[in-house]
Design a protein around this motif. Structure first.
Motif, PDB file in Angstrom:
ATOM      1  N   GLN A 276      67.868  62.197  44.881  1.00  0.00           N
ATOM      2  CA  GLN A 276      66.783  61.262  45.123  1.00  0.00           C
ATOM      3  C   GLN A 276      67.248  59.840  44.823  1.00  0.00           C
ATOM      4  OE1 GLN A 276      67.107  63.185  42.511  1.00  0.00           O
ATOM      5  NE2 GLN A 276      66.059  62.380  40.692  1.00  0.00           N
ATOM      6  N   VAL A 277      66.445  58.891  45.248  1.00  0.00           N
ATOM      7  CA  VAL A 277      66.807  57.493  45.058  1.00  0.00           C
ATOM      8  C   VAL A 277      66.533  57.081  43.615  1.00  0.00           C
ATOM      9  CG1 VAL A 277      66.350  55.121  45.771  1.00  0.00           C
ATOM     10  CG2 VAL A 277      66.258  56.964  47.459  1.00  0.00           C
ATOM     11  N   GLN A 278      67.520  56.413  43.034  1.00  0.00           N
ATOM     12  CA  GLN A 278      67.341  55.863  41.689  1.00  0.00           C
ATOM     13  C   GLN A 278      67.853  54.445  41.653  1.00  0.00           C
ATOM     14  OE1 GLN A 278      69.198  58.751  38.890  1.00  0.00           O
ATOM     15  NE2 GLN A 278      67.164  58.860  37.990  1.00  0.00           N
ATOM     16  N   LEU A 279      67.051  53.585  41.058  1.00  0.00           N
ATOM     17  CA  LEU A 279      67.460  52.210  40.771  1.00  0.00           C
ATOM     18  C   LEU A 279      67.305  52.021  39.273  1.00  0.00           C
ATOM     19  CD1 LEU A 279      65.546  50.302  43.617  1.00  0.00           C
ATOM     20  CD2 LEU A 279      67.926  51.063  43.630  1.00  0.00           C
ATOM     21  N   VAL A 280      68.401  51.735  38.601  1.00  0.00           N
ATOM     22  CA  VAL A 280      68.380  51.648  37.150  1.00  0.00           C
ATOM     23  C   VAL A 280      68.784  50.241  36.715  1.00  0.00           C
ATOM     24  CG1 VAL A 280      69.262  52.576  34.995  1.00  0.00           C
ATOM     25  CG2 VAL A 280      68.922  54.099  36.951  1.00  0.00           C
ATOM     26  N   GLU A 281      67.803  49.530  36.166  1.00  0.00           N
ATOM     27  CA  GLU A 281      68.066  48.172  35.691  1.00  0.00           C
ATOM     28  C   GLU A 281      68.581  48.180  34.262  1.00  0.00           C
ATOM     29  OE1 GLU A 281      64.082  47.701  38.113  1.00  0.00           O
ATOM     30  OE2 GLU A 281      64.902  49.095  36.628  1.00  0.00           O
ATOM     31  N   SER A 282      69.355  47.184  33.932  1.00  0.00           N
ATOM     32  CA  SER A 282      69.834  46.998  32.565  1.00  0.00           C
ATOM     33  C   SER A 282      70.123  45.525  32.354  1.00  0.00           C
ATOM     34  CB  SER A 282      71.095  47.833  32.307  1.00  0.00           C
ATOM     35  OG  SER A 282      72.136  47.449  33.182  1.00  0.00           O
ATOM     36  N   GLY A 283      70.284  45.146  31.082  1.00  0.00           N
ATOM     37  CA  GLY A 283      70.668  43.784  30.758  1.00  0.00           C
ATOM     38  C   GLY A 283      69.546  42.913  30.227  1.00  0.00           C
ATOM     39  N   GLY A 284      68.334  43.429  30.205  1.00  0.00           N
ATOM     40  CA  GLY A 284      67.236  42.643  29.671  1.00  0.00           C
ATOM     41  C   GLY A 284      67.324  42.527  28.158  1.00  0.00           C
TER      42      GLY A 284
END
Length: 116
Positions: free
Chosen positions: A1-9
């Protein structure tokens, strides 16, 4: 499935810098228009910066000359480099992947807090 994982905040003082990253999986990354949006409580999600389907970039007026969006198609990652951060930049930042209207995906968001 589609995953978008943000980081760096995180928490940064006014005038400081942060770089957000968004790692994508489950999509052919290079053909998607990628973007960053942000949202504060009680307000609508707003565009921060994005790549258009033609590969050009759009920025919100409030972040022009301070933020830069970039992408590395080999790493399936889009970045948002933020400089000269202001308290009004405090928000949850979301990564978006879009191709036509029916393929529109969002990450879970990463909190950016600008405060002394």
């Amino acid at each position: 499935q589609v995953q978008l994982v943000e980081s760096g905040g995180g928490l940064v003082q006014p005038g400081g810098s942060l770089r957000l990253s968004c790692a994508a999986s489950g999509i052919t990354f290079s053909i998607y228009a990628m973007g960053w949006y942000r949202q504060t409580p009680g307000k609508q999600r707003e565009l921060v910066a994005r790549f258009t389907s033609g590969g050009t970039t759009n920025y919100a007026d409030s972040v022009k000359d301070r933020f830069t969006i970039s992408r590395d198609n080999a790493k399936n990652t889009v970045y948002l480099q933020m400089h000269s951060l202001k308290p009004e930049d405090t928000a949850v930042y979301y990564c978006n992947a879009r191709r036509f209207k029916q393929y529109d995906y969002w990450g879970q968001g990463t909190q950016v807090t600008v405060s002394s």
